[in-house]
Each structure stands twice: as C-alpha cells, then as structure tokens.
Design a protein around this motif. Structure first.
Motif, PDB file in Angstrom:
ATOM      1  N   ARG A  58     -23.826  25.477   3.243  1.00 51.94           N
ATOM      2  CA  ARG A  58     -24.211  24.243   2.561  1.00 51.94           C
ATOM      3  C   ARG A  58     -23.481  22.839   2.794  1.00 51.94           C
ATOM      4  NH1 ARG A  58     -24.882  24.025  -3.147  1.00 51.94           N
ATOM      5  NH2 ARG A  58     -26.854  22.740  -2.882  1.00 51.94           N
TER       6      ARG A  58
ATOM      7  N   ASP B  35     -29.532  26.073  -4.443  1.00 53.76           N
ATOM      8  CA  ASP B  35     -30.301  24.707  -4.201  1.00 53.76           C
ATOM      9  C   ASP B  35     -30.860  24.120  -5.629  1.00 53.76           C
ATOM     10  OD1 ASP B  35     -29.510  24.326  -1.557  1.00 53.76           O
ATOM     11  OD2 ASP B  35     -31.367  24.825  -0.678  1.00 53.76           O
ATOM     12  N   ARG B  36     -31.307  25.122  -6.454  1.00 50.31           N
ATOM     13  CA  ARG B  36     -31.855  24.577  -7.719  1.00 50.31           C
ATOM     14  C   ARG B  36     -30.593  24.338  -8.722  1.00 50.31           C
ATOM     15  NH1 ARG B  36     -35.106  28.923  -6.948  1.00 50.31           N
ATOM     16  NH2 ARG B  36     -34.395  30.252  -8.594  1.00 50.31           N
ATOM     17  N   VAL B  37     -29.716  25.128  -8.580  1.00 52.45           N
ATOM     18  CA  VAL B  37     -28.701  25.048  -9.482  1.00 52.45           C
ATOM     19  C   VAL B  37     -27.626  24.087  -9.304  1.00 52.45           C
ATOM     20  CG1 VAL B  37     -29.031  27.216 -10.692  1.00 52.45           C
ATOM     21  CG2 VAL B  37     -27.240  26.949  -9.023  1.00 52.45           C
ATOM     22  N   ASP B  38     -27.466  23.874  -7.873  1.00 50.26           N
ATOM     23  CA  ASP B  38     -26.310  23.060  -7.399  1.00 50.26           C
ATOM     24  C   ASP B  38     -26.879  21.984  -6.342  1.00 50.26           C
ATOM     25  OD1 ASP B  38     -23.831  22.050  -6.934  1.00 50.26           O
ATOM     26  OD2 ASP B  38     -23.082  23.572  -5.604  1.00 50.26           O
ATOM     27  N   PRO B  39     -27.740  21.126  -6.878  1.00 53.71           N
ATOM     28  CA  PRO B  39     -28.271  20.159  -5.856  1.00 53.71           C
ATOM     29  C   PRO B  39     -27.158  19.432  -5.080  1.00 53.71           C
ATOM     30  CG  PRO B  39     -29.163  19.861  -7.929  1.00 53.71           C
ATOM     31  CD  PRO B  39     -28.006  20.799  -8.073  1.00 53.71           C
TER      32      PRO B  39
ATOM     33  N   GLN C 150     -30.081  31.351  -1.644  1.00 55.95           N
ATOM     34  CA  GLN C 150     -29.815  30.003  -1.119  1.00 55.95           C
ATOM     35  C   GLN C 150     -30.747  29.110  -1.990  1.00 55.95           C
ATOM     36  OE1 GLN C 150     -27.214  29.692   1.051  1.00 55.95           O
ATOM     37  NE2 GLN C 150     -27.263  31.946   0.809  1.00 55.95           N
ATOM     38  N   GLU C 151     -32.137  29.449  -2.432  1.00 53.25           N
ATOM     39  CA  GLU C 151     -33.208  28.810  -2.938  1.00 53.25           C
ATOM     40  C   GLU C 151     -32.499  28.516  -4.269  1.00 53.25           C
ATOM     41  OE1 GLU C 151     -36.487  31.001  -2.101  1.00 53.25           O
ATOM     42  OE2 GLU C 151     -36.868  30.445  -0.295  1.00 53.25           O
ATOM     43  N   TRP C 152     -32.111  29.609  -4.872  1.00 54.15           N
ATOM     44  CA  TRP C 152     -31.325  29.477  -6.259  1.00 54.15           C
ATOM     45  C   TRP C 152     -30.205  28.557  -6.370  1.00 54.15           C
ATOM     46  CZ3 TRP C 152     -26.389  30.935  -8.056  1.00 54.15           C
ATOM     47  CH2 TRP C 152     -26.126  31.094  -9.409  1.00 54.15           C
TER      48      TRP C 152
ATOM     49  N   PRO D 117     -29.122  35.628  -6.946  1.00 56.80           N
ATOM     50  CA  PRO D 117     -29.266  34.583  -7.938  1.00 56.80           C
ATOM     51  C   PRO D 117     -28.543  35.008  -9.355  1.00 56.80           C
ATOM     52  CG  PRO D 117     -31.281  34.790  -6.938  1.00 56.80           C
ATOM     53  CD  PRO D 117     -30.407  35.940  -6.419  1.00 56.80           C
TER      54      PRO D 117
END
Length: 172
Positions: A55, A167-171, A163-165, A35
């Motif tokens: 993604r 998804d948060r910063v680049d939905p 991957q979770e990070w 992240p």
C-alpha cells in the motif's frame, strides 16, 4: 519449538477430555488472515504485513528463495468451520485441519498483493529466519468429510477482501 508446543497443548486437552468423558474437537488452523486482524502487530501474519508495505508502494522483501509455502485461509472460512461443529450432537473427536489445502509460496502471495496495489515486484533479501518451517500446508479432505465443510474463498478473493477492508479502516 512452536509446533511442538501446539502438539503438547493438544495432547493435554485430549487427555483432560478423555478423563472427563468430553468429546473434544481440536482445530488446527493454518495461516489465518482477513478483515479485522491487527495491522500493527508484527505477529499477526505476513498477509497484513505485505499489504501494508505494498500500500505504501514499497517492494515486499522475501526471505530465503521466496519458495517457502503456507496454507493461507480466510477468517470467514475459519468461522464457518467452527460454526459447523458447534450445535452438532455428533461432533468429531480429535484434530481437524482448517485451511484451504493449497500450498502457496510466499513469493506468489507477495506478487499477488503487490499487483493489487501496483507496487514494485517483491525482492529476495537473502535473509533466513532460524527455525522457520520451509513448507506448511494441510490436507482438508478428512475435515470436509467430518464437518460437511469446505473453504469458500481462494487466495485471490481473500487477499482482495483484506485489501478492501484495509482501505476502509486505514484510508490513505
């Protein structure tokens, strides 16, 4: 060339430190990811590049036979290693390898990321990168002994955190 440049820098630093009676710890970082890393700079590593492709639902391209190996280490573990030496009066002098001590094939990394996103399986391109090192991993036992440090995250947990990070910063 890349490795020779790094080693030359270590030698210069150690020579300066020796001339000035300064204890110097050199960290030899393996393939750092996690992240906070750039998602647009192609030089920040294959973990973020593979993540972006998967993604989007694309198959991840693999060079050579996919069996190139690297030691992937999560940034959190790198930060812990650096922090473990900062306030020590007995900081170890010389180089220390910072990684997981696990050689992972590029194919295994790509497959893990593709599965996380439900993307198609990675594919071999038949391409080669001139000058690329075939195998790169480190031995961390001396570092663990010198610092009382050990990596806390394996590749599965680290890839999931990245991957979770993302998804948060680049939905999507």
């Amino acid at each position: 060339m890349y490795g020779a440049t790094k080693l030359a820098q270590e030698h210069l630093l150690m020579a300066w430190a020796g001339a000035h009676d300064v204890i110097t710890t050199v960290f030899r970082l393996q393939n750092v990811y996690g992240p906070g890393q750039s998602l647009t700079n192609s030089y920040t590593g294959i973990v973020s590049l593979f993540s972006q492709l998967a993604r989007r639902g694309e198959s991840i391209p693999l060079y050579e036979d996919g069996a190139i190996t690297r030691d992937f280490v999560l940034i959190d573990d790198v930060a812990d290693a650096i922090a473990s030496v900062l306030d020590r009066a007995d900081a170890p002098a010389g180089p220390l390898d910072i990684g997981t001590g696990v050689a992972t094939t590029i194919s295994d990394l790509a497959r893990s990321i593709a599965e996380f996103h439900g993307a198609p399986a990675p594919h071999l391109t038949g391409k080669f990168r001139d000058g690329d090192v075939r195998h790169a991993a480190c031995e961390i036992a001396p570092t663990e002994e010198a610092l009382g440090w050990a990596p806390r995250f394996d590749l599965t947990a680290g890839v999931a955190a990245l991957q979770e990070w993302i998804d948060r910063v680049d939905p999507r």
